[in-house]
Design a protein around this motif. Structure first.
Motif, PDB file in Angstrom:
ATOM      1  N   SER A   7      32.658  53.109  25.895  1.00 46.74           N
ATOM      2  CA  SER A   7      32.122  52.934  27.242  1.00 46.74           C
ATOM      3  C   SER A   7      33.236  52.946  28.286  1.00 46.74           C
ATOM      4  O   SER A   7      34.424  52.943  27.962  1.00 46.74           O
ATOM      5  CB  SER A   7      31.348  51.619  27.345  1.00 46.74           C
ATOM      6  OG  SER A   7      32.222  50.511  27.159  1.00 46.74           O
ATOM      7  N   LEU A   8      32.816  52.986  29.538  1.00 44.92           N
ATOM      8  CA  LEU A   8      33.737  52.892  30.671  1.00 44.92           C
ATOM      9  C   LEU A   8      33.755  51.468  31.192  1.00 44.92           C
ATOM     10  O   LEU A   8      32.702  50.880  31.440  1.00 44.92           O
ATOM     11  CB  LEU A   8      33.292  53.826  31.792  1.00 44.92           C
ATOM     12  CG  LEU A   8      34.023  53.662  33.135  1.00 44.92           C
ATOM     13  CD1 LEU A   8      35.480  54.105  33.028  1.00 44.92           C
ATOM     14  CD2 LEU A   8      33.301  54.427  34.236  1.00 44.92           C
ATOM     15  N   VAL A   9      34.951  50.915  31.353  1.00 50.20           N
ATOM     16  CA  VAL A   9      35.136  49.638  32.030  1.00 50.20           C
ATOM     17  C   VAL A   9      35.794  49.945  33.377  1.00 50.20           C
ATOM     18  O   VAL A   9      36.807  50.638  33.425  1.00 50.20           O
ATOM     19  CB  VAL A   9      36.010  48.678  31.204  1.00 50.20           C
ATOM     20  CG1 VAL A   9      36.391  47.441  32.020  1.00 50.20           C
ATOM     21  CG2 VAL A   9      35.287  48.267  29.933  1.00 50.20           C
ATOM     22  N   VAL A  10      35.211  49.460  34.438  1.00 53.56           N
ATOM     23  CA  VAL A  10      35.749  49.715  35.772  1.00 53.56           C
ATOM     24  C   VAL A  10      36.532  48.497  36.242  1.00 53.56           C
ATOM     25  O   VAL A  10      36.010  47.374  36.250  1.00 53.56           O
ATOM     26  CB  VAL A  10      34.635  50.052  36.772  1.00 53.56           C
ATOM     27  CG1 VAL A  10      35.214  50.248  38.181  1.00 53.56           C
ATOM     28  CG2 VAL A  10      33.902  51.308  36.341  1.00 53.56           C
ATOM     29  N   SER A  11      37.774  48.726  36.622  1.00 56.80           N
ATOM     30  CA  SER A  11      38.619  47.649  37.130  1.00 56.80           C
ATOM     31  C   SER A  11      38.359  47.480  38.622  1.00 56.80           C
ATOM     32  O   SER A  11      38.658  48.369  39.424  1.00 56.80           O
ATOM     33  CB  SER A  11      40.091  47.982  36.878  1.00 56.80           C
ATOM     34  OG  SER A  11      40.920  46.930  37.333  1.00 56.80           O
ATOM     35  N   CYS A  12      37.786  46.352  38.982  1.00 55.69           N
ATOM     36  CA  CYS A  12      37.451  46.053  40.377  1.00 55.69           C
ATOM     37  C   CYS A  12      38.435  45.000  40.879  1.00 55.69           C
ATOM     38  O   CYS A  12      38.200  43.791  40.744  1.00 55.69           O
ATOM     39  CB  CYS A  12      36.018  45.542  40.492  1.00 55.69           C
ATOM     40  SG  CYS A  12      34.764  46.724  39.938  1.00 55.69           S
ATOM     41  N   GLN A  13      39.535  45.453  41.458  1.00 58.44           N
ATOM     42  CA  GLN A  13      40.573  44.559  41.934  1.00 58.44           C
ATOM     43  C   GLN A  13      41.129  45.065  43.257  1.00 58.44           C
ATOM     44  O   GLN A  13      41.219  46.273  43.478  1.00 58.44           O
ATOM     45  CB  GLN A  13      41.720  44.469  40.923  1.00 58.44           C
ATOM     46  CG  GLN A  13      41.315  43.926  39.563  1.00 58.44           C
ATOM     47  CD  GLN A  13      42.505  43.802  38.634  1.00 58.44           C
ATOM     48  OE1 GLN A  13      43.456  43.064  38.908  1.00 58.44           O
ATOM     49  NE2 GLN A  13      42.466  44.518  37.524  1.00 58.44           N
ATOM     50  N   ALA A  33      29.472  50.058  39.849  1.00 55.69           N
ATOM     51  CA  ALA A  33      29.879  50.469  38.505  1.00 55.69           C
ATOM     52  C   ALA A  33      28.742  50.260  37.506  1.00 55.69           C
ATOM     53  O   ALA A  33      28.489  51.110  36.634  1.00 55.69           O
ATOM     54  CB  ALA A  33      31.115  49.677  38.078  1.00 55.69           C
ATOM     55  N   TYR A  34      28.043  49.158  37.632  1.00 57.32           N
ATOM     56  CA  TYR A  34      26.902  48.863  36.757  1.00 57.32           C
ATOM     57  C   TYR A  34      25.812  49.907  36.924  1.00 57.32           C
ATOM     58  O   TYR A  34      25.260  50.432  35.935  1.00 57.32           O
ATOM     59  CB  TYR A  34      26.379  47.467  37.074  1.00 57.32           C
ATOM     60  CG  TYR A  34      25.096  47.102  36.385  1.00 57.32           C
ATOM     61  CD1 TYR A  34      25.021  47.043  34.992  1.00 57.32           C
ATOM     62  CD2 TYR A  34      23.949  46.809  37.120  1.00 57.32           C
ATOM     63  CE1 TYR A  34      23.840  46.703  34.359  1.00 57.32           C
ATOM     64  CE2 TYR A  34      22.770  46.461  36.493  1.00 57.32           C
ATOM     65  CZ  TYR A  34      22.708  46.415  35.113  1.00 57.32           C
ATOM     66  OH  TYR A  34      21.544  46.081  34.480  1.00 57.32           O
ATOM     67  N   MET A  35      25.511  50.256  38.166  1.00 55.24           N
ATOM     68  CA  MET A  35      24.487  51.264  38.431  1.00 55.24           C
ATOM     69  C   MET A  35      24.886  52.632  37.873  1.00 55.24           C
ATOM     70  O   MET A  35      24.026  53.433  37.488  1.00 55.24           O
ATOM     71  CB  MET A  35      24.233  51.362  39.935  1.00 55.24           C
ATOM     72  CG  MET A  35      23.572  50.127  40.530  1.00 55.24           C
ATOM     73  SD  MET A  35      23.464  50.171  42.340  1.00 55.24           S
ATOM     74  CE  MET A  35      22.321  51.541  42.548  1.00 55.24           C
ATOM     75  N   ALA A  36      26.194  52.882  37.806  1.00 57.71           N
ATOM     76  CA  ALA A  36      26.680  54.152  37.276  1.00 57.71           C
ATOM     77  C   ALA A  36      26.664  54.198  35.754  1.00 57.71           C
ATOM     78  O   ALA A  36      26.846  55.261  35.164  1.00 57.71           O
ATOM     79  CB  ALA A  36      28.095  54.413  37.777  1.00 57.71           C
ATOM     80  N   GLY A  37      26.465  53.054  35.112  1.00 55.44           N
ATOM     81  CA  GLY A  37      26.410  53.011  33.658  1.00 55.44           C
ATOM     82  C   GLY A  37      27.630  52.431  32.981  1.00 55.44           C
ATOM     83  O   GLY A  37      27.788  52.576  31.759  1.00 55.44           O
ATOM     84  N   ALA A  55      26.831  38.829  39.975  1.00 55.59           N
ATOM     85  CA  ALA A  55      26.288  40.073  40.516  1.00 55.59           C
ATOM     86  C   ALA A  55      25.787  41.040  39.453  1.00 55.59           C
ATOM     87  O   ALA A  55      24.831  41.796  39.708  1.00 55.59           O
ATOM     88  CB  ALA A  55      27.340  40.769  41.385  1.00 55.59           C
ATOM     89  N   VAL A  56      26.422  41.048  38.289  1.00 56.19           N
ATOM     90  CA  VAL A  56      26.067  42.051  37.281  1.00 56.19           C
ATOM     91  C   VAL A  56      26.018  41.433  35.884  1.00 56.19           C
ATOM     92  O   VAL A  56      26.770  40.504  35.577  1.00 56.19           O
ATOM     93  CB  VAL A  56      27.083  43.223  37.267  1.00 56.19           C
ATOM     94  CG1 VAL A  56      27.042  43.986  38.575  1.00 56.19           C
ATOM     95  CG2 VAL A  56      28.499  42.745  36.970  1.00 56.19           C
ATOM     96  N   PRO A  57      25.134  41.951  35.018  1.00 48.57           N
ATOM     97  CA  PRO A  57      25.028  41.432  33.645  1.00 48.57           C
ATOM     98  C   PRO A  57      25.952  42.176  32.685  1.00 48.57           C
ATOM     99  O   PRO A  57      25.527  42.676  31.643  1.00 48.57           O
ATOM    100  CB  PRO A  57      23.555  41.692  33.317  1.00 48.57           C
ATOM    101  CG  PRO A  57      23.248  42.968  34.036  1.00 48.57           C
ATOM    102  CD  PRO A  57      24.058  42.922  35.320  1.00 48.57           C
ATOM    103  N   LEU A  58      27.226  42.245  33.041  1.00 46.34           N
ATOM    104  CA  LEU A  58      28.198  42.960  32.227  1.00 46.34           C
ATOM    105  C   LEU A  58      29.304  42.023  31.770  1.00 46.34           C
ATOM    106  O   LEU A  58      29.648  41.071  32.478  1.00 46.34           O
ATOM    107  CB  LEU A  58      28.834  44.103  33.038  1.00 46.34           C
ATOM    108  CG  LEU A  58      27.949  45.275  33.436  1.00 46.34           C
ATOM    109  CD1 LEU A  58      28.742  46.254  34.310  1.00 46.34           C
ATOM    110  CD2 LEU A  58      27.389  45.989  32.210  1.00 46.34           C
ATOM    111  N   PRO A  59      29.885  42.289  30.610  1.00 42.91           N
ATOM    112  CA  PRO A  59      31.057  41.504  30.188  1.00 42.91           C
ATOM    113  C   PRO A  59      32.222  41.763  31.132  1.00 42.91           C
ATOM    114  O   PRO A  59      32.422  42.882  31.615  1.00 42.91           O
ATOM    115  CB  PRO A  59      31.356  42.010  28.778  1.00 42.91           C
ATOM    116  CG  PRO A  59      30.688  43.338  28.683  1.00 42.91           C
ATOM    117  CD  PRO A  59      29.511  43.290  29.592  1.00 42.91           C
ATOM    118  N   VAL A  60      32.990  40.715  31.410  1.00 43.09           N
ATOM    119  CA  VAL A  60      34.115  40.799  32.336  1.00 43.09           C
ATOM    120  C   VAL A  60      35.416  40.490  31.611  1.00 43.09           C
ATOM    121  O   VAL A  60      35.534  39.462  30.940  1.00 43.09           O
ATOM    122  CB  VAL A  60      33.935  39.840  33.525  1.00 43.09           C
ATOM    123  CG1 VAL A  60      35.204  39.772  34.372  1.00 43.09           C
ATOM    124  CG2 VAL A  60      32.753  40.279  34.387  1.00 43.09           C
TER     125      VAL A  60
END
Length: 224
Positions: A7-13, A33-37, A55-60
């Motif tokens: 998968s893709l992990v997006v770094s939001c910093q 990023a979540y909406m993009a998959g 904000a999002v149900p993703l692992p951080v």
């Protein structure tokens, strides 16, 4: 594995001197990023991590960047920093796992051991093959090529260093993560072909001033 395979992990910093600095903006980036998959987010600082988790149900993958005079280590430099990031909601804590001295005087092995005892998954940010092998032996859960190109020993490397990624992926049994210098989707795809469990991309997605600067340099060069 907390992060979905391949998968893709997006770094939001964003740093304090950057126009997108602020937890609300980083949470919006994470939602995009979540909406993009995307399969996960990498974020820095307790406030941003907490906002993104809401904000999002993703692992951080959480970290904090702190500069200590006299030390080159700045990604989650102390054990106390790592524990604070976990309390903020990080599912995985990223730490500097290079061979450089840490400002709290602890060894890398002591830090990883303490986090393991607390049941905290550890991402070891490394710059060389030897550092990756050592971090794996010390009990890290993930090995990431994050710091390749950003240490004195690796400053001349061309990024992304897919050869380093490939060697680690072949020789280690734990997940190896591609991060650092990935600017194009094809590079991310090639990293997966080289054995990466997942790919972290930051500046090419979430730093518009950096993206715009690339265009400006190209246009200025074309006009000469």
């Amino acid at each position: 594995m907390l992060i979905p395979l391949h998968s893709l992990v997006v770094s939001c910093q964003a740093l304090e001197d950057e126009p997108l600095y602020g937890s609300a903006i980083m949470a919006a980036m994470a939602r995009a990023a979540y909406m993009a998959g995307a399969g996960g987010i990498r974020a820095g600082g307790a406030a941003d991590i907490a906002a993104i988790k809401r904000a999002v149900p993703l692992p951080v993958i959480g970290l904090v960047k702190i500069t200590h005079p006299g030390y080159d280590v700045y990604i989650t430099p102390t054990l106390e920093d790592a524990l604070a990031i976990r309390r903020a909601g990080a599912d995985i804590v990223a730490i500097d796992a290079t061979d450089r001295k840490r400002p709290d005087g602890r060894t890398l092995g002591e830090v990883i051991s303490a986090l393991n005892k607390e049941g905290i998954p550890v991402m070891a940010d490394i710059s060389t093959y030897e550092e990756g092998v050592r971090a794996a032996a010390l009990g890290a859960d993930y090995i990431s090529t994050t710091l390749c190109g950003y240490t004195e020993a690796t400053s001349s490397r061309m990024l992304p260093d897919l050869e380093l990624l490939g060697r680690l992926s072949v020789d280690l049994e734990l997940p190896v993560v591609a991060e650092g210098g990935i600017k194009h989707p094809e590079q991310a795809a090639e990293a997966l072909r080289r054995g990466a469990s997942f790919v972290v991309v930051g500046g090419a997605i979430t730093r518009p001033q950096q993206i715009a600067a690339d265009y400006v340099r190209a246009i200025n060069g074309a006009g000469k």
